[in-house]
Design a protein around this motif. Structure first.
Motif, PDB file in Angstrom:
ATOM      1  N   LEU A 187      38.528  38.014  33.346  1.00 31.47           N
ATOM      2  CA  LEU A 187      37.413  38.957  33.423  1.00 31.47           C
ATOM      3  C   LEU A 187      36.638  39.087  32.116  1.00 31.47           C
ATOM      4  N   LEU A 226      29.014  40.463  38.388  1.00 31.48           N
ATOM      5  CA  LEU A 226      30.043  39.438  38.221  1.00 31.48           C
ATOM      6  C   LEU A 226      29.771  38.284  39.180  1.00 31.48           C
ATOM      7  N   PHE A 244      38.533  46.229  38.773  1.00 27.02           N
ATOM      8  CA  PHE A 244      37.618  45.921  37.676  1.00 27.02           C
ATOM      9  C   PHE A 244      37.351  47.159  36.828  1.00 27.02           C
TER      10      PHE A 244
END
Length: 96
Positions: free
Chosen positions: A14, A62, A75
Motif C-alpha cells: 500500500l 488507489l 485501508f
C-alpha cells in the motif's frame, strides 16, 4: 504467515500507491489536513478525523486491483496506523 507478517506485507503493497497519490494530489489533500488557527502539522496528524478524511479521499484513487484486494476499512486502518510515515510527506515543503 502470521498476522504481523501479513500486515507488514500489506503495508509494503500500500505504501507505493499511497505515496504516488500524495505526490499527484497534494493540492487536493493539503486542505483536508488544515487544522484550526495555530494548529501545527503534527497536531493535525494526531487528529483522527482529519486523517480519516484523507484516507477516505485517497481510497478511490488507489489502483483497481489494490481496491479489489484491500477493502476501505482495512485501508483506513493502514493509514491511521502509519499516519506519520504516510501523511508526514504532506507537511513537507514541495521540492521544485
Amino acid at each position: 504467515m502470521d498476522e504481523t507478517g501479513e500486515r507488514a506485507g500489506l503495508g509494503d503493497k500500500l505504501m507505493g500507491p499511497m505515496m504516488s497519490i500524495i505526490d499527484k494530489r497534494r493540492a487536493d489533500l493539503v486542505p483536508l489536513l488544515q487544522g484550526g488557527p495555530g494548529q501545527t502539522a503534527q497536531a493535525v496528524l494526531r487528529d483522527d478525523e482529519c486523517v480519516r478524511k484523507v484516507a477516505s479521499f485517497c481510497y478511490p484513487l488507489l489502483p483497481g486491483l489494490v481496491r479489489l484486494a484491500v477493502k476501505e476499512p482495512v485501508f483506513v486502518d493502514f493509514v491511521m496506523n502509519n499516519r506519520e510515515k504516510v501523511l508526514g510527506r504532506l507537511s513537507q515543503p514541495v521540492c521544485a
